[in-house]
Design a protein around this motif. Structure first.
Motif, PDB file in Angstrom:
ATOM      1  N   PHE A 338       0.843  -1.195   0.000  1.00 30.62           N
ATOM      2  CA  PHE A 338       0.000   0.000   0.000  1.00 30.62           C
ATOM      3  C   PHE A 338       0.880   1.247   0.000  1.00 30.62           C
ATOM      4  O   PHE A 338       2.017   1.226   0.492  1.00 30.62           O
ATOM      5  CB  PHE A 338      -0.907   0.029   1.234  1.00 30.62           C
ATOM      6  N   ILE A 351      -5.132   6.518  -0.994  1.00 27.01           N
ATOM      7  CA  ILE A 351      -4.505   5.261  -0.577  1.00 27.01           C
ATOM      8  C   ILE A 351      -4.634   4.293  -1.750  1.00 27.01           C
ATOM      9  O   ILE A 351      -5.735   4.082  -2.270  1.00 27.01           O
ATOM     10  CB  ILE A 351      -5.193   4.660   0.663  1.00 27.01           C
ATOM     11  N   ALA A 379      -6.254   3.535   6.878  1.00 27.53           N
ATOM     12  CA  ALA A 379      -5.076   2.688   6.707  1.00 27.53           C
ATOM     13  C   ALA A 379      -5.055   1.570   7.744  1.00 27.53           C
ATOM     14  O   ALA A 379      -4.679   0.424   7.440  1.00 27.53           O
ATOM     15  CB  ALA A 379      -3.813   3.533   6.810  1.00 27.53           C
ATOM     16  N   HIS A 383      -4.892  -2.316   6.873  1.00 33.03           N
ATOM     17  CA  HIS A 383      -3.746  -3.081   7.373  1.00 33.03           C
ATOM     18  C   HIS A 383      -4.214  -4.343   8.079  1.00 33.03           C
ATOM     19  O   HIS A 383      -3.630  -5.438   7.908  1.00 33.03           O
ATOM     20  CB  HIS A 383      -2.928  -2.213   8.330  1.00 33.03           C
ATOM     21  N   CYS A 390       4.197  -4.047   3.070  1.00 31.85           N
ATOM     22  CA  CYS A 390       4.703  -2.748   3.500  1.00 31.85           C
ATOM     23  C   CYS A 390       3.716  -1.631   3.176  1.00 31.85           C
ATOM     24  O   CYS A 390       2.805  -1.808   2.355  1.00 31.85           O
ATOM     25  CB  CYS A 390       6.057  -2.434   2.861  1.00 31.85           C
ATOM     26  N   TRP A 391       3.918  -0.516   3.839  1.00 39.82           N
ATOM     27  CA  TRP A 391       3.276   0.761   3.507  1.00 39.82           C
ATOM     28  C   TRP A 391       4.367   1.720   3.041  1.00 39.82           C
ATOM     29  O   TRP A 391       5.435   1.793   3.661  1.00 39.82           O
ATOM     30  CB  TRP A 391       2.565   1.356   4.726  1.00 39.82           C
ATOM     31  N   VAL A 414       6.995   2.473   8.357  1.00 38.60           N
ATOM     32  CA  VAL A 414       6.633   2.850   6.990  1.00 38.60           C
ATOM     33  C   VAL A 414       7.894   2.922   6.137  1.00 38.60           C
ATOM     34  O   VAL A 414       8.932   3.442   6.581  1.00 38.60           O
ATOM     35  CB  VAL A 414       5.899   4.210   6.992  1.00 38.60           C
ATOM     36  N   ALA A 482       3.203   2.351  -4.618  1.00 41.17           N
ATOM     37  CA  ALA A 482       2.734   1.030  -4.204  1.00 41.17           C
ATOM     38  C   ALA A 482       3.374  -0.061  -5.058  1.00 41.17           C
ATOM     39  O   ALA A 482       3.797  -1.110  -4.539  1.00 41.17           O
ATOM     40  CB  ALA A 482       1.217   0.969  -4.302  1.00 41.17           C
TER      41      ALA A 482
END
Length: 504
Positions: A338, A351, A379, A383, A390-391, A414, A482
């Motif tokens: 994301f 997002i 988020a 999640h 990962c973000w 992050v 992303a």
């Protein structure tokens, strides 16, 4: 960008007077080592023309010189509302060119004949009412269409009307374009080739807010200034100064503090440097009542309509190429990554997600909404449901301010790409579209972003330009990050070892 401040003052017991901002809201100036601006200011004073601080500033940066004595700015643009005193800058520049700069020919043009004639009469009065200047004049031509001032030493200042097509074939050392908001390709096509034969020429543009397609040249200059602000590096040959407000957009919440309120007196001061000098707040309030909000915003607050050569033309990635990759059957499979992005004005946030879809990568806008207050909780929900690898958030971008809150809420670190990695991510996204290795759902927010997308230089590579594109670019930036996040290095959390495990 530069200072946006304005000032107030008043004697005890009297209402405070609001003064206009003496520095522009938008400014790019190439570096210079010296300036002839002070000479121009002092000569203007000899002729009886006393300039305001903002006018002196425009001359100082516009007449900046490199170490070899050449102009630092080939083009100089002053964009400010009417009745503020652009004419004073023009007159001071022309007086300097005639009497101190030794410029053989200065061409002053306006869109309309009457504007050109009025400018001629003003500077003629300044010259002929000053003994020191008048004695150097050989002749003044007042014949219609031939208005000019010629010195004994041969320097000439000529006045022309662009609407009549005059001026073609003349080669001016300095070219002054008044009413630059009505200046198109024909006039520039007639001028630019002639300047190739001139040593160290200069072009000055003076206008107010753009009025649509007629303002193409002013729009190009303004876009260069915005691009320079985006890069954080001055345009190498343009000095651009704009007094205007940054108005609210449709998506702004009621309590928005990121933009200027068109109804506030402070906004008038921000866009009108002459306020408190030769322009009163009472007069501008009468204008507001008479004009209506849209016209007042343009004519007094500098909110223009600027055409864009590349607007909605899919100039980076072609529309056909993008639409060909749309698939309603595509979807992301684990692992997924994301990313979050926010517009520079913080008006919108996005997002987005990327994941494998066969041999291709599926990219999708999961959420795109006004503001940023919803992002962290959304988020957290994503999640928990997706457990992504990962973000990704660009710490140097507008969304960087959300990173601490995200990490606290999600309980993970992050991924923060460096500038070179942002450029790599953009290049990889572009290459994947070219090779057909991306699929998507043809979502409107992402398509709109791509339609208006432009490039910004990032070292030897490029990334998506966030400022000055006229669209919400956050969906495109987020899907780009992303996709990169699918292969980015992610620091895995260390596995906790039970205390007794070591003694097993």
């Amino acid at each position: 960008m530069s200072s946006r401040g304005s000032g107030t003052s008043g004697a005890p017991g009297e209402p405070e007077r609001l003064y206009g901002a003496q520095r522009p809201r938008i400014e790019t100036v190439p570096p210079f080592t010296s300036s002839a601006g002070q000479e121009a200011v002092e000569l203007a004073a000899v002729a009886g023309l006393v300039l305001d601080p903002w006018q002196k500033h425009a001359l100082h940066v516009g007449l900046g010189e490199r170490a070899d004595g050449s102009w630092s700015a080939f083009e100089v643009a002053v964009n400010v509302a009417r009745q503020n005193g652009k004419g004073g800058i023009i007159e001071a520049r022309e007086l300097w060119g005639l009497f101190l700069g030794g410029e053989r020919l200065i061409l002053h043009s306006a869109h309309e004949f009457k504007t050109s004639i009025e400018a001629f009469r003003r500077i003629e009065t300044l010259v002929m009412n000053c003994d020191d200047l008048r004695k150097r004049v050989a002749r003044v031509r007042r014949t219609t269409g031939e208005e000019s001032i010629e010195l004994l030493s041969g320097q000439r200042l000529r006045f022309l009307a662009r609407s009549g097509g005059s001026g073609r074939g003349f080669t001016g050392n300095t070219n002054i374009f008044d009413e630059a908001m009505i200046l198109g390709d024909d006039a520039m096509g007639a001028l630019m080739p002639t300047m190739a034969a001139v040593k160290d020429p200069q072009v000055w543009y003076f206008g107010s807010a753009g009025i649509g397609r007629l303002s193409m040249q002013l729009a190009r200059l303004r876009q260069r200034a915005l691009d320079a602000a985006e890069r954080g590096v001055p345009d190498p040959s343009l000095a651009y100064l704009e007094w205007s407000i940054d108005p609210h957009v449709t998506e702004c919440p009621r309590d928005c503090t990121e933009h200027d309120d068109p109804a506030a007196p402070e906004s008038v001061a921000r866009a009108n440097p002459a306020l408190g000098y030769r322009l009163s707040l009472e007069h501008t309030e009468r204008e507001r009542l008479t004009m209506g909000p849209a016209i007042f915003a343009r004519e007094r607050l500098g909110v223009g309509d600027y055409p864009n050569d590349s607007a909605d033309t899919w100039s980076v990635i072609g529309e056909d190429a993008w639409r060909a990759l749309a698939s309603s059957d595509s979807g992301a499979s684990d692992p997924v990554a994301f990313a979050i992005d926010v517009t520079p004005e913080r008006s919108h946030a996005s997002i987005c997600v990327a994941g494998a879809s066969g041999r291709a990568v599926h990219v999708e806008v999961v959420d795109n909404r006004p503001g940023t207050d919803w992002v962290v909780e959304r988020a957290a929900d994503l999640h928990e449901r997706w457990s992504p690898r990962c973000w990704v958030v660009d710490a140097g971008g507008p969304a960087g301010s959300l990173i601490t809150l995200l990490e606290e809420r999600l309980g993970v670190e992050v991924v923060k790409p460096k500038a070179r990695e942002v450029a790599q991510a953009t290049g990889q996204f572009y290459d994947a579209v070219t090779s057909g290795d991306i699929v998507h759902l043809d979502q409107a927010p992402l398509s709109t972003a791509l339609a208006g997308a432009r490039k910004r230089d990032l070292g030897e590579a490029w990334a998506w330009a966030r400022r000055g594109v006229g669209v919400d670019i956050s969906p495109l930036v987020a899907v780009t990050l992303a996709r990169w996040g699918l292969t980015a290095e992610v620091e895995e959390p260390e596995e906790e070892v039970e205390p007794w495990a070591a003694f097993g």
